[in-house]
Design a protein around this motif. Structure first.
Motif, PDB file in Angstrom:
ATOM      1  N   GLU A 301       5.432  -5.162   1.607  1.00  9.68           N
ATOM      2  CA  GLU A 301       5.822  -3.985   2.388  1.00  9.68           C
ATOM      3  C   GLU A 301       7.241  -3.498   2.043  1.00  9.68           C
ATOM      4  OE1 GLU A 301       6.940  -4.226   6.535  1.00  9.68           O
ATOM      5  OE2 GLU A 301       6.761  -6.412   6.502  1.00  9.68           O
ATOM      6  N   TYR A 302       8.053  -4.388   1.424  1.00  7.24           N
ATOM      7  CA  TYR A 302       9.416  -3.979   1.067  1.00  7.24           C
ATOM      8  C   TYR A 302       9.500  -3.338  -0.316  1.00  7.24           C
ATOM      9  CZ  TYR A 302      10.329  -7.103   4.948  1.00  7.24           C
ATOM     10  OH  TYR A 302      10.324  -7.705   6.174  1.00  7.24           O
ATOM     11  N   ALA A 303       8.412  -3.411  -1.069  1.00  9.40           N
ATOM     12  CA  ALA A 303       8.473  -2.981  -2.469  1.00  9.40           C
ATOM     13  C   ALA A 303       8.856  -1.506  -2.607  1.00  9.40           C
ATOM     14  CB  ALA A 303       7.137  -3.243  -3.156  1.00  9.40           C
ATOM     15  N   LEU A 304       8.335  -0.666  -1.723  1.00 10.60           N
ATOM     16  CA  LEU A 304       8.593   0.770  -1.870  1.00 10.60           C
ATOM     17  C   LEU A 304      10.071   1.118  -1.691  1.00 10.60           C
ATOM     18  CD1 LEU A 304       6.548   3.085  -2.571  1.00 10.60           C
ATOM     19  CD2 LEU A 304       6.874   3.831  -0.238  1.00 10.60           C
ATOM     20  N   PRO A 305      10.716   0.697  -0.571  1.00  9.69           N
ATOM     21  CA  PRO A 305      12.157   0.984  -0.486  1.00  9.69           C
ATOM     22  C   PRO A 305      12.956   0.313  -1.600  1.00  9.69           C
ATOM     23  CG  PRO A 305      11.414  -0.328   1.416  1.00  9.69           C
ATOM     24  CD  PRO A 305      10.198   0.136   0.692  1.00  9.69           C
ATOM     25  N   VAL A 306      12.597  -0.913  -1.978  1.00  6.59           N
ATOM     26  CA  VAL A 306      13.323  -1.591  -3.064  1.00  6.59           C
ATOM     27  C   VAL A 306      13.217  -0.781  -4.344  1.00  6.59           C
ATOM     28  CG1 VAL A 306      13.278  -3.601  -4.603  1.00  6.59           C
ATOM     29  CG2 VAL A 306      13.150  -3.924  -2.127  1.00  6.59           C
TER      30      VAL A 306
END
Lengths: 480, 92
Positions: A301-306
Protein backbone atom coordinates in the motif's frame (compact mmCIF):
# COMPACT_ATOMS: atom_id res chain seq x y z
CA UNK A 1 -1.38 -14.20 -44.54
CA UNK A 2 -0.41 -10.53 -44.71
CA UNK A 3 3.31 -9.80 -44.43
CA UNK A 4 2.61 -7.41 -41.60
CA UNK A 5 1.11 -10.06 -39.35
CA UNK A 6 4.04 -12.51 -39.39
CA UNK A 7 6.20 -13.17 -36.33
CA UNK A 8 9.89 -12.25 -36.38
CA UNK A 9 11.11 -15.75 -37.22
CA UNK A 10 8.42 -16.22 -39.90
CA UNK A 11 9.48 -12.93 -41.47
CA UNK A 12 13.13 -13.97 -41.22
CA UNK A 13 12.37 -17.23 -43.04
CA UNK A 14 10.50 -15.33 -45.73
CA UNK A 15 13.47 -13.00 -46.27
CA UNK A 16 16.07 -15.77 -46.34
CA UNK A 17 13.99 -17.90 -48.70
CA UNK A 18 13.43 -14.80 -50.87
CA UNK A 19 9.65 -15.01 -50.70
CA UNK A 20 9.81 -11.24 -50.34
CA UNK A 21 12.58 -8.66 -50.06
CA UNK A 22 13.33 -6.41 -47.10
CA UNK A 23 12.42 -3.43 -49.27
CA UNK A 24 9.03 -4.92 -50.18
CA UNK A 25 8.40 -5.68 -46.54
CA UNK A 26 9.33 -2.13 -45.51
CA UNK A 27 7.07 -0.65 -48.19
CA UNK A 28 4.22 -2.85 -47.04
CA UNK A 29 4.56 -1.56 -43.48
CA UNK A 30 4.93 2.07 -44.58
CA UNK A 31 1.78 1.81 -46.70
CA UNK A 32 -0.08 0.36 -43.79
CA UNK A 33 1.17 3.15 -41.53
CA UNK A 34 -0.03 5.77 -44.04
CA UNK A 35 -3.45 4.18 -44.12
CA UNK A 36 -4.02 3.15 -40.50
CA UNK A 37 -2.09 5.60 -38.38
CA UNK A 38 -4.41 8.52 -39.15
CA UNK A 39 -6.89 6.85 -36.82
CA UNK A 40 -4.49 5.69 -34.11
CA UNK A 41 -1.76 8.36 -34.08
CA UNK A 42 0.96 6.07 -32.80
CA UNK A 43 3.79 7.75 -34.77
CA UNK A 44 5.47 11.08 -34.08
CA UNK A 45 8.04 10.65 -36.86
CA UNK A 46 8.09 8.24 -39.80
CA UNK A 47 11.73 7.72 -40.85
CA UNK A 48 11.07 6.55 -44.39
CA UNK A 49 14.52 7.33 -45.84
CA UNK A 50 16.39 5.61 -43.02
CA UNK A 51 14.08 2.57 -43.34
CA UNK A 52 14.62 2.30 -47.10
CA UNK A 53 18.40 2.55 -46.85
CA UNK A 54 18.52 -0.07 -44.06
CA UNK A 55 16.24 -2.41 -46.02
CA UNK A 56 18.40 -2.09 -49.16
CA UNK A 57 21.51 -3.01 -47.15
CA UNK A 58 19.87 -6.22 -45.99
CA UNK A 59 18.66 -7.09 -49.50
CA UNK A 60 22.25 -6.70 -50.72
CA UNK A 61 23.45 -9.12 -48.04
CA UNK A 62 20.74 -11.63 -48.90
CA UNK A 63 21.54 -11.49 -52.61
CA UNK A 64 25.21 -12.13 -51.76
CA UNK A 65 24.06 -15.13 -49.70
CA UNK A 66 25.57 -13.68 -46.52
CA UNK A 67 24.22 -14.90 -43.20
CA UNK A 68 21.82 -12.43 -41.63
CA UNK A 69 20.69 -12.02 -38.02
CA UNK A 70 17.13 -12.83 -36.97
CA UNK A 71 16.31 -9.12 -36.68
CA UNK A 72 17.86 -8.23 -40.06
CA UNK A 73 15.29 -6.55 -42.27
CA UNK A 74 12.62 -6.66 -39.54
CA UNK A 75 10.85 -3.28 -39.32
CA UNK A 76 10.71 -1.78 -35.85
CA UNK A 77 9.45 1.38 -34.13
CA UNK A 78 11.18 3.16 -31.27
CA UNK A 79 9.62 5.11 -28.43
CA UNK A 80 10.45 8.76 -28.98
CA UNK A 81 12.53 9.08 -25.82
CA UNK A 82 15.26 6.81 -27.23
CA UNK A 83 17.83 8.47 -29.47
CA UNK A 84 18.27 7.43 -33.10
CA UNK A 85 21.06 9.45 -34.72
CA UNK A 86 19.93 12.17 -37.15
CA UNK A 87 16.24 11.49 -36.42
CA UNK A 88 14.06 13.86 -34.41
CA UNK A 89 13.73 12.89 -30.75
CA UNK A 90 11.02 14.88 -28.96
CA UNK A 91 10.06 12.89 -25.82
CA UNK A 92 6.60 14.16 -26.89
CA UNK A 93 7.54 17.56 -25.45
CA UNK A 94 7.39 21.02 -27.01
CA UNK A 95 10.74 21.78 -25.43
CA UNK A 96 12.37 19.18 -27.75
CA UNK A 97 9.97 19.73 -30.66
CA UNK A 98 12.75 20.19 -33.23
CA UNK A 99 15.59 18.37 -31.53
CA UNK A 100 17.63 16.09 -33.79
CA UNK A 101 19.40 13.28 -31.93
CA UNK A 102 23.20 13.65 -32.13
CA UNK A 103 23.98 9.99 -31.47
CA UNK A 104 22.50 6.49 -31.23
CA UNK A 105 21.38 5.01 -27.92
CA UNK A 106 23.27 1.80 -27.12
CA UNK A 107 20.13 -0.27 -27.80
CA UNK A 108 19.83 1.38 -31.22
CA UNK A 109 23.49 0.70 -32.00
CA UNK A 110 22.82 -2.96 -31.21
CA UNK A 111 19.64 -3.13 -33.29
CA UNK A 112 21.35 -1.43 -36.23
CA UNK A 113 24.22 -3.89 -36.01
CA UNK A 114 21.67 -6.72 -36.17
CA UNK A 115 20.30 -5.10 -39.35
CA UNK A 116 16.86 -4.05 -38.19
CA UNK A 117 14.85 -1.49 -40.16
CA UNK A 118 13.69 1.59 -38.24
CA UNK A 119 10.29 2.80 -39.44
CA UNK A 120 9.91 5.68 -37.01
CA UNK A 121 9.45 7.08 -33.55
CA UNK A 122 6.35 6.52 -31.46
CA UNK A 123 4.19 8.63 -29.21
CA UNK A 124 4.40 8.71 -25.41
CA UNK A 125 3.33 10.77 -22.45
CA UNK A 126 5.64 13.79 -22.34
CA UNK A 127 9.02 12.62 -20.95
CA UNK A 128 7.33 9.25 -20.25
CA UNK A 129 5.30 10.84 -17.43
CA UNK A 130 1.84 9.38 -17.56
CA UNK A 131 -0.31 6.30 -17.64
CA UNK A 132 -2.49 6.98 -20.67
CA UNK A 133 -0.39 8.52 -23.47
CA UNK A 134 -2.69 11.56 -23.24
CA UNK A 135 0.08 13.78 -21.86
CA UNK A 136 1.80 13.95 -25.25
CA UNK A 137 2.26 17.54 -26.46
CA UNK A 138 1.29 16.22 -29.90
CA UNK A 139 -2.03 14.55 -29.00
CA UNK A 140 -3.03 11.18 -27.53
CA UNK A 141 -2.60 7.80 -29.21
CA UNK A 142 -5.84 5.84 -29.47
CA UNK A 143 -6.34 2.23 -28.53
CA UNK A 144 -6.65 0.06 -31.68
CA UNK A 145 -9.20 -2.15 -29.86
CA UNK A 146 -11.49 0.84 -29.26
CA UNK A 147 -10.58 4.27 -30.63
CA UNK A 148 -12.46 6.06 -27.85
CA UNK A 149 -10.13 4.59 -25.25
CA UNK A 150 -6.56 5.23 -24.14
CA UNK A 151 -3.62 2.97 -24.98
CA UNK A 152 -2.20 3.20 -21.49
CA UNK A 153 1.12 4.85 -20.97
CA UNK A 154 3.62 5.94 -21.28
CA UNK A 155 4.78 3.73 -24.20
CA UNK A 156 1.31 3.99 -25.79
CA UNK A 157 2.53 4.63 -29.34
CA UNK A 158 4.75 1.55 -29.32
CA UNK A 159 2.00 -0.68 -27.89
CA UNK A 160 -0.61 0.58 -30.38
CA UNK A 161 1.80 0.18 -33.31
CA UNK A 162 2.45 -3.45 -32.37
CA UNK A 163 -1.26 -4.15 -31.80
CA UNK A 164 -2.24 -2.62 -35.16
CA UNK A 165 0.54 -4.47 -37.05
CA UNK A 166 2.28 -1.25 -37.99
CA UNK A 167 5.69 -2.75 -37.13
CA UNK A 168 7.39 -6.08 -36.53
CA UNK A 169 8.20 -5.14 -32.95
CA UNK A 170 8.80 -2.08 -30.81
CA UNK A 171 10.95 -0.69 -28.04
CA UNK A 172 9.45 1.03 -25.02
CA UNK A 173 10.73 2.19 -21.65
CA UNK A 174 9.34 1.39 -18.22
CA UNK A 175 9.81 3.54 -15.10
CA UNK A 176 6.67 2.55 -13.18
CA UNK A 177 4.74 0.42 -15.66
CA UNK A 178 5.22 2.32 -18.92
CA UNK A 179 5.81 -0.84 -20.95
CA UNK A 180 3.47 -3.18 -19.09
CA UNK A 181 0.36 -1.00 -18.76
CA UNK A 182 0.06 -0.11 -22.47
CA UNK A 183 0.97 -3.70 -23.40
CA UNK A 184 -1.93 -4.83 -21.20
CA UNK A 185 -4.42 -2.24 -22.53
CA UNK A 186 -3.52 -2.93 -26.18
CA UNK A 187 -3.17 -6.72 -25.91
CA UNK A 188 0.53 -7.18 -26.70
CA UNK A 189 3.52 -8.68 -24.89
CA UNK A 190 5.77 -6.28 -22.95
CA UNK A 191 8.89 -7.01 -20.92
CA UNK A 192 10.38 -4.76 -18.26
CA UNK A 193 13.85 -6.24 -17.73
CA UNK A 194 15.79 -6.37 -14.45
CA UNK A 195 17.25 -2.95 -13.62
CA UNK A 196 20.73 -2.70 -15.14
CA UNK A 197 20.24 -5.43 -17.74
CA UNK A 198 19.65 -3.13 -20.72
CA UNK A 199 21.78 -0.02 -21.17
CA UNK A 200 20.05 3.30 -20.56
CA UNK A 201 22.62 5.25 -22.60
CA UNK A 202 20.70 7.39 -25.07
CA UNK A 203 17.38 7.01 -23.25
CA UNK A 204 16.06 10.41 -22.19
CA UNK A 205 16.27 10.10 -18.41
CA UNK A 206 13.11 10.35 -16.30
CA UNK A 207 13.95 8.55 -13.02
CA UNK A 208 17.42 7.06 -13.31
CA UNK A 209 17.09 4.48 -10.54
CA UNK A 210 13.92 3.04 -12.10
CA UNK A 211 14.10 3.47 -15.90
CA UNK A 212 14.61 0.41 -18.12
CA UNK A 213 14.23 -0.09 -21.87
CA UNK A 214 12.42 -3.24 -23.00
CA UNK A 215 10.74 -4.98 -25.96
CA UNK A 216 7.05 -4.81 -26.92
CA UNK A 217 5.99 -7.56 -29.28
CA UNK A 218 3.17 -9.73 -30.51
CA UNK A 219 4.50 -13.01 -29.11
CA UNK A 220 6.77 -14.20 -26.31
CA UNK A 221 9.15 -15.73 -28.83
CA UNK A 222 9.55 -12.31 -30.49
CA UNK A 223 10.04 -10.73 -27.08
CA UNK A 224 12.91 -13.08 -26.28
CA UNK A 225 14.59 -12.50 -29.65
CA UNK A 226 14.58 -8.73 -29.16
CA UNK A 227 15.60 -8.90 -25.50
CA UNK A 228 18.61 -11.10 -26.33
CA UNK A 229 19.84 -8.47 -28.79
CA UNK A 230 19.42 -5.37 -26.63
CA UNK A 231 20.63 -6.70 -23.25
CA UNK A 232 24.18 -6.61 -21.91
CA UNK A 233 26.70 -4.53 -19.99
CA UNK A 234 27.63 -1.16 -21.44
CA UNK A 235 30.50 1.07 -20.40
CA UNK A 236 28.38 4.12 -21.24
CA UNK A 237 25.86 3.28 -18.48
CA UNK A 238 27.49 3.17 -15.06
CA UNK A 239 24.48 1.34 -13.58
CA UNK A 240 24.50 -1.42 -16.18
CA UNK A 241 25.32 -4.74 -14.59
CA UNK A 242 27.98 -7.29 -15.51
CA UNK A 243 26.56 -10.61 -14.55
CA UNK A 244 26.79 -14.26 -15.41
CA UNK A 245 23.39 -15.03 -14.03
CA UNK A 246 21.89 -13.48 -17.16
CA UNK A 247 22.27 -16.80 -18.91
CA UNK A 248 21.07 -18.96 -16.00
CA UNK A 249 19.06 -21.82 -17.41
CA UNK A 250 15.63 -22.09 -15.96
CA UNK A 251 13.72 -24.73 -17.82
CA UNK A 252 11.35 -26.19 -15.29
CA UNK A 253 8.28 -28.18 -16.06
CA UNK A 254 5.03 -26.62 -14.86
CA UNK A 255 4.66 -29.33 -12.24
CA UNK A 256 7.87 -28.18 -10.50
CA UNK A 257 6.68 -24.62 -10.45
CA UNK A 258 5.71 -22.72 -7.31
CA UNK A 259 3.61 -19.70 -8.17
CA UNK A 260 2.88 -16.99 -5.61
CA UNK A 261 -0.32 -14.97 -5.67
CA UNK A 262 0.16 -11.79 -3.60
CA UNK A 263 -3.10 -11.17 -1.78
CA UNK A 264 -2.56 -7.38 -1.77
CA UNK A 265 -3.01 -7.40 -5.57
CA UNK A 266 -6.58 -8.67 -5.39
CA UNK A 267 -8.36 -5.87 -3.63
CA UNK A 268 -11.66 -4.05 -3.58
CA UNK A 269 -12.15 -1.61 -6.40
CA UNK A 270 -10.79 -4.00 -8.97
CA UNK A 271 -12.98 -4.62 -12.01
CA UNK A 272 -14.54 -8.05 -11.27
CA UNK A 273 -14.41 -8.97 -14.97
CA UNK A 274 -10.64 -8.32 -15.01
CA UNK A 275 -10.25 -10.38 -11.86
CA UNK A 276 -12.16 -13.23 -13.52
CA UNK A 277 -9.73 -13.30 -16.46
CA UNK A 278 -6.70 -13.27 -14.16
CA UNK A 279 -8.14 -16.05 -11.99
CA UNK A 280 -8.79 -18.05 -15.15
CA UNK A 281 -5.13 -17.70 -16.16
CA UNK A 282 -3.99 -18.77 -12.68
CA UNK A 283 -6.29 -21.80 -12.95
CA UNK A 284 -4.57 -22.78 -16.20
CA UNK A 285 -1.23 -22.96 -14.40
CA UNK A 286 -2.84 -25.01 -11.67
CA UNK A 287 -4.27 -27.38 -14.29
CA UNK A 288 -0.78 -27.76 -15.78
CA UNK A 289 0.43 -28.95 -12.38
CA UNK A 290 1.92 -25.80 -10.86
CA UNK A 291 1.57 -25.27 -7.13
CA UNK A 292 -0.36 -22.07 -6.37
CA UNK A 293 0.53 -20.42 -3.07
CA UNK A 294 -1.03 -17.31 -1.56
CA UNK A 295 1.68 -14.92 -0.36
CA UNK A 296 1.80 -11.46 1.17
CA UNK A 297 3.74 -8.34 0.20
CA UNK A 298 2.73 -6.34 3.28
CA UNK A 299 4.16 -2.94 2.23
CA UNK A 300 2.31 -2.81 -1.10
CA UNK A 301 0.00 0.00 0.00
CA UNK A 302 3.01 2.33 0.41
CA UNK A 303 4.43 1.67 -3.04
CA UNK A 304 2.45 4.39 -4.81
CA UNK A 305 3.51 7.34 -2.61
CA UNK A 306 7.08 5.96 -2.47
CA UNK A 307 7.18 5.71 -6.24
CA UNK A 308 5.82 9.19 -6.88
CA UNK A 309 8.19 10.78 -4.36
CA UNK A 310 11.29 9.00 -5.68
CA UNK A 311 10.51 9.23 -9.39
CA UNK A 312 9.54 12.90 -9.21
CA UNK A 313 12.59 13.79 -7.13
CA UNK A 314 14.85 12.12 -9.66
CA UNK A 315 12.90 13.72 -12.51
CA UNK A 316 13.24 17.21 -11.06
CA UNK A 317 17.04 16.76 -11.15
CA UNK A 318 17.14 15.01 -14.55
CA UNK A 319 14.94 17.60 -16.26
CA UNK A 320 17.06 20.51 -15.00
CA UNK A 321 19.12 20.10 -18.18
CA UNK A 322 16.29 21.41 -20.38
CA UNK A 323 17.13 25.08 -20.25
CA UNK A 324 17.16 25.95 -23.94
CA UNK A 325 20.87 26.82 -23.90
CA UNK A 326 22.64 23.89 -25.54
CA UNK A 327 19.63 22.45 -27.34
CA UNK A 328 15.87 22.56 -27.33
CA UNK A 329 13.33 25.27 -27.84
CA UNK A 330 14.39 28.75 -26.86
CA UNK A 331 12.30 31.90 -26.76
CA UNK A 332 15.32 34.16 -26.45
CA UNK A 333 15.39 35.08 -30.10
CA UNK A 334 11.75 36.07 -30.33
CA UNK A 335 11.10 39.81 -30.49
CA UNK A 336 8.34 39.70 -27.92
CA UNK A 337 10.56 38.08 -25.31
CA UNK A 338 11.10 40.19 -22.22
CA UNK A 339 14.16 38.19 -21.30
CA UNK A 340 17.02 40.16 -19.73
CA UNK A 341 19.16 37.81 -17.66
CA UNK A 342 20.13 34.15 -17.77
CA UNK A 343 17.61 33.36 -15.03
CA UNK A 344 14.83 34.85 -17.17
CA UNK A 345 15.92 32.56 -20.01
CA UNK A 346 15.54 29.50 -17.79
CA UNK A 347 12.20 30.57 -16.35
CA UNK A 348 10.66 31.41 -19.69
CA UNK A 349 11.99 28.49 -21.73
CA UNK A 350 11.01 25.94 -19.10
CA UNK A 351 7.72 27.57 -18.14
CA UNK A 352 6.58 27.55 -21.75
CA UNK A 353 8.31 24.40 -22.99
CA UNK A 354 7.00 21.85 -20.48
CA UNK A 355 3.42 20.58 -20.34
CA UNK A 356 1.16 20.51 -17.25
CA UNK A 357 2.01 17.03 -15.97
CA UNK A 358 5.75 17.52 -16.38
CA UNK A 359 5.58 20.82 -14.48
CA UNK A 360 3.48 19.20 -11.76
CA UNK A 361 6.04 16.43 -11.29
CA UNK A 362 9.05 18.77 -11.35
CA UNK A 363 7.27 20.83 -8.68
CA UNK A 364 6.55 17.77 -6.51
CA UNK A 365 10.13 16.53 -6.86
CA UNK A 366 11.63 19.93 -6.14
CA UNK A 367 9.42 20.22 -3.06
CA UNK A 368 10.35 16.73 -1.81
CA UNK A 369 14.05 17.57 -2.12
CA UNK A 370 13.85 21.12 -0.75
CA UNK A 371 15.35 22.16 2.59
CA UNK A 372 13.16 21.13 5.50
CA UNK A 373 11.21 18.47 3.57
CA UNK A 374 13.96 16.12 2.39
CA UNK A 375 13.81 13.84 5.44
CA UNK A 376 10.02 13.66 5.58
CA UNK A 377 9.59 12.83 1.90
CA UNK A 378 12.65 11.71 -0.06
CA UNK A 379 14.62 9.97 2.69
CA UNK A 380 11.51 8.37 4.13
CA UNK A 381 10.48 7.10 0.68
CA UNK A 382 13.93 5.57 0.18
CA UNK A 383 13.61 3.76 3.50
CA UNK A 384 10.18 2.38 2.67
CA UNK A 385 11.64 1.34 -0.70
CA UNK A 386 13.98 -0.93 1.27
CA UNK A 387 10.96 -2.59 2.93
CA UNK A 388 9.20 -3.06 -0.40
CA UNK A 389 12.31 -4.70 -1.83
CA UNK A 390 12.59 -6.98 1.22
CA UNK A 391 8.94 -8.04 0.81
CA UNK A 392 9.87 -9.51 -2.58
CA UNK A 393 13.08 -11.11 -1.29
CA UNK A 394 11.03 -12.83 1.40
CA UNK A 395 8.35 -14.25 -0.88
CA UNK A 396 10.94 -15.41 -3.41
CA UNK A 397 12.30 -17.73 -0.72
CA UNK A 398 8.99 -19.60 -1.02
CA UNK A 399 7.95 -19.24 -4.67
CA UNK A 400 9.56 -19.03 -8.12
CA UNK A 401 7.43 -16.28 -9.65
CA UNK A 402 4.46 -14.09 -8.82
CA UNK A 403 1.28 -13.72 -10.86
CA UNK A 404 -0.78 -10.54 -10.63
CA UNK A 405 -3.00 -8.38 -12.80
CA UNK A 406 -1.15 -5.59 -14.68
CA UNK A 407 -3.96 -3.14 -13.97
CA UNK A 408 -7.17 -3.16 -11.93
CA UNK A 409 -9.18 -2.16 -15.03
CA UNK A 410 -9.16 -2.45 -18.81
CA UNK A 411 -8.37 0.61 -20.98
CA UNK A 412 -10.36 3.61 -19.76
CA UNK A 413 -11.95 6.31 -21.92
CA UNK A 414 -9.88 9.16 -23.33
CA UNK A 415 -10.39 12.18 -21.06
CA UNK A 416 -11.78 10.13 -18.17
CA UNK A 417 -8.89 10.68 -15.76
CA UNK A 418 -6.94 13.53 -17.29
CA UNK A 419 -8.30 16.19 -14.90
CA UNK A 420 -7.59 14.16 -11.78
CA UNK A 421 -3.84 13.45 -11.50
CA UNK A 422 -4.23 11.26 -8.41
CA UNK A 423 -6.77 8.91 -9.99
CA UNK A 424 -4.45 8.66 -13.02
CA UNK A 425 -1.54 7.75 -10.71
CA UNK A 426 -3.63 4.91 -9.27
CA UNK A 427 -3.56 3.14 -12.68
CA UNK A 428 0.04 2.16 -11.86
CA UNK A 429 -0.78 0.52 -8.56
CA UNK A 430 0.19 -3.03 -9.63
CA UNK A 431 3.27 -2.18 -11.69
CA UNK A 432 5.36 0.28 -9.65
CA UNK A 433 6.62 -2.03 -6.88
CA UNK A 434 8.49 -4.03 -9.51
CA UNK A 435 10.50 -0.93 -10.52
CA UNK A 436 11.21 0.01 -6.91
CA UNK A 437 12.64 -3.49 -6.36
CA UNK A 438 14.41 -3.58 -9.76
CA UNK A 439 12.74 -6.87 -10.76
CA UNK A 440 11.91 -8.21 -14.22
CA UNK A 441 8.23 -8.48 -15.13
CA UNK A 442 6.24 -9.52 -18.16
CA UNK A 443 2.85 -8.25 -19.28
CA UNK A 444 1.03 -10.87 -21.27
CA UNK A 445 -2.44 -10.84 -22.86
CA UNK A 446 -4.55 -13.43 -21.01
CA UNK A 447 -8.12 -12.70 -22.05
CA UNK A 448 -10.62 -9.99 -22.89
CA UNK A 449 -13.50 -8.14 -21.32
CA UNK A 450 -15.74 -7.36 -24.28
CA UNK A 451 -13.26 -6.27 -26.93
CA UNK A 452 -10.76 -4.90 -24.41
CA UNK A 453 -7.63 -6.93 -23.62
CA UNK A 454 -6.60 -7.93 -20.08
CA UNK A 455 -2.94 -8.35 -19.12
CA UNK A 456 -1.41 -10.86 -16.74
CA UNK A 457 1.78 -9.79 -14.96
CA UNK A 458 4.49 -12.37 -14.29
CA UNK A 459 7.07 -11.03 -11.83
CA UNK A 460 10.40 -12.83 -11.62
CA UNK A 461 13.51 -12.80 -9.49
CA UNK A 462 16.42 -10.59 -10.59
CA UNK A 463 17.93 -11.65 -13.96
CA UNK A 464 15.30 -14.35 -14.54
CA UNK A 465 13.83 -12.90 -17.71
CA UNK A 466 14.30 -16.22 -19.44
CA UNK A 467 12.26 -18.00 -16.80
CA UNK A 468 9.31 -15.59 -16.82
CA UNK A 469 9.24 -15.75 -20.61
CA UNK A 470 9.14 -19.55 -20.49
CA UNK A 471 6.40 -19.49 -17.88
CA UNK A 472 4.45 -17.03 -19.99
CA UNK A 473 4.64 -19.41 -22.92
CA UNK A 474 2.49 -21.91 -21.04
CA UNK A 475 -0.45 -19.50 -21.12
CA UNK A 476 0.28 -18.43 -24.67
CA UNK A 477 0.19 -22.06 -25.83
CA UNK A 478 -2.97 -22.92 -23.93
CA UNK A 479 -4.61 -19.82 -25.42
CA UNK A 480 -3.70 -20.79 -28.97
CA UNK B 1 0.88 24.46 2.99
CA UNK B 2 3.11 24.39 -0.08
CA UNK B 3 4.59 27.72 -1.19
CA UNK B 4 4.02 27.19 -4.90
CA UNK B 5 5.75 30.38 -6.03
CA UNK B 6 8.89 29.63 -4.03
CA UNK B 7 9.12 26.04 -5.31
CA UNK B 8 8.50 27.17 -8.89
CA UNK B 9 11.39 29.61 -8.55
CA UNK B 10 13.66 26.82 -7.23
CA UNK B 11 12.56 24.61 -10.13
CA UNK B 12 13.19 27.43 -12.62
CA UNK B 13 9.63 27.35 -13.90
CA UNK B 14 7.70 30.48 -14.77
CA UNK B 15 4.04 29.83 -13.93
CA UNK B 16 1.05 31.99 -14.80
CA UNK B 17 -1.22 33.14 -11.96
CA UNK B 18 -3.79 30.62 -13.14
CA UNK B 19 -1.21 27.82 -13.04
CA UNK B 20 -0.14 28.80 -9.53
CA UNK B 21 -3.73 28.52 -8.30
CA UNK B 22 -4.28 25.17 -9.98
CA UNK B 23 -0.95 23.81 -8.82
CA UNK B 24 -1.74 24.81 -5.21
CA UNK B 25 -4.92 22.72 -5.23
CA UNK B 26 -3.53 19.73 -7.12
CA UNK B 27 -0.25 19.50 -5.25
CA UNK B 28 -1.88 19.71 -1.85
CA UNK B 29 -4.24 16.83 -2.62
CA UNK B 30 -1.31 14.72 -3.87
CA UNK B 31 0.76 15.63 -0.79
CA UNK B 32 -2.17 14.66 1.44
CA UNK B 33 -2.06 11.26 -0.19
CA UNK B 34 1.70 11.02 0.44
CA UNK B 35 0.90 11.43 4.17
CA UNK B 36 0.09 7.72 4.07
CA UNK B 37 3.81 7.24 4.72
CA UNK B 38 3.41 8.80 8.19
CA UNK B 39 1.76 5.56 9.25
CA UNK B 40 4.95 3.58 9.02
CA UNK B 41 7.96 3.64 11.34
CA UNK B 42 11.30 3.33 9.53
CA UNK B 43 13.71 4.52 12.21
CA UNK B 44 15.95 1.47 11.93
CA UNK B 45 15.64 0.96 8.17
CA UNK B 46 18.44 1.86 5.77
CA UNK B 47 17.48 3.84 2.65
CA UNK B 48 17.66 2.25 -0.82
CA UNK B 49 18.80 4.51 -3.66
CA UNK B 50 19.25 1.72 -6.21
CA UNK B 51 17.63 -1.69 -6.26
CA UNK B 52 21.00 -3.42 -6.54
CA UNK B 53 24.10 -2.17 -4.80
CA UNK B 54 26.00 -0.16 -7.37
CA UNK B 55 29.69 0.59 -7.15
CA UNK B 56 31.30 3.77 -8.30
CA UNK B 57 32.62 3.43 -11.82
CA UNK B 58 35.89 5.35 -12.11
CA UNK B 59 38.05 6.37 -15.03
CA UNK B 60 40.82 8.83 -15.72
CA UNK B 61 39.50 12.32 -16.27
CA UNK B 62 40.81 12.65 -19.80
CA UNK B 63 38.98 14.28 -22.67
CA UNK B 64 37.91 11.88 -25.40
CA UNK B 65 38.69 13.10 -28.86
CA UNK B 66 35.49 13.34 -30.89
CA UNK B 67 35.37 13.51 -34.67
CA UNK B 68 34.55 16.96 -36.02
CA UNK B 69 31.22 15.75 -37.45
CA UNK B 70 30.06 14.79 -33.94
CA UNK B 71 30.95 18.24 -32.61
CA UNK B 72 29.24 19.87 -35.57
CA UNK B 73 26.04 17.99 -34.75
CA UNK B 74 26.15 19.27 -31.18
CA UNK B 75 26.76 22.82 -32.39
CA UNK B 76 23.96 22.59 -34.90
CA UNK B 77 21.27 22.06 -32.25
CA UNK B 78 22.33 25.09 -30.15
CA UNK B 79 19.65 27.80 -30.26
CA UNK B 80 22.09 30.71 -29.97
CA UNK B 81 25.78 30.64 -30.80
CA UNK B 82 28.74 32.72 -31.85
CA UNK B 83 31.26 30.85 -33.97
CA UNK B 84 31.76 27.49 -32.32
CA UNK B 85 30.55 28.71 -28.91
CA UNK B 86 27.14 28.72 -27.30
CA UNK B 87 25.89 32.17 -26.38
CA UNK B 88 24.13 32.92 -23.09
CA UNK B 89 22.66 36.02 -21.50
CA UNK B 90 24.59 37.76 -18.77
CA UNK B 91 24.56 35.84 -15.50
CA UNK B 92 24.31 38.87 -13.23
Amino acid sequence: MALTSLTISQTHQGLVKKKFSALELTKEYLNRIKKEDKKIHSFLTVSENLAFSQAREIDKKISKKENIDLLAGIPTVIKDNIMVEDIKCTAASKILENYIACYDATVIEKLKKAGTVILGKTNLDEFAMGSSCENSAFGATKNPSDLKRVTGGSSGGSAAAVAANLCGYALGSDTGGSIRLPASFCGVVGLKPTYGTVSRYGLIAFASSLDQIGPMTETIEDCKIVFDVIKGWDEMDSTSIKTQSLSRSVAKSPSDLKIGIPKEYFVKGMDPEVEKQIKKAIKKYEDEGAKIIEVSLPHTEYALPVYYIISNSEASANLARYDGIRYGKSKVKSQKSKVKSLLDVYLENRGQGFGDEVKRRIMLGTYALSAGYYDAYYLKAQKVRTLIKEDFENVFKKVDVLLTPVSPTTAFKIGEKIDNPLSMYLSDIFTISVNLAGLPALSLPCGKVGKLPVGLQIIGQPFEEKRILEIGKIIEEVKN
Amino acid sequence: MIDVEHIARLARLELSQDEVERMRKELSSILDYFDLLKKINVKKVKPTSHSFSVENVMREDLPKKQPKEKNDKLLKVMPEKKGRYTKVKSVL
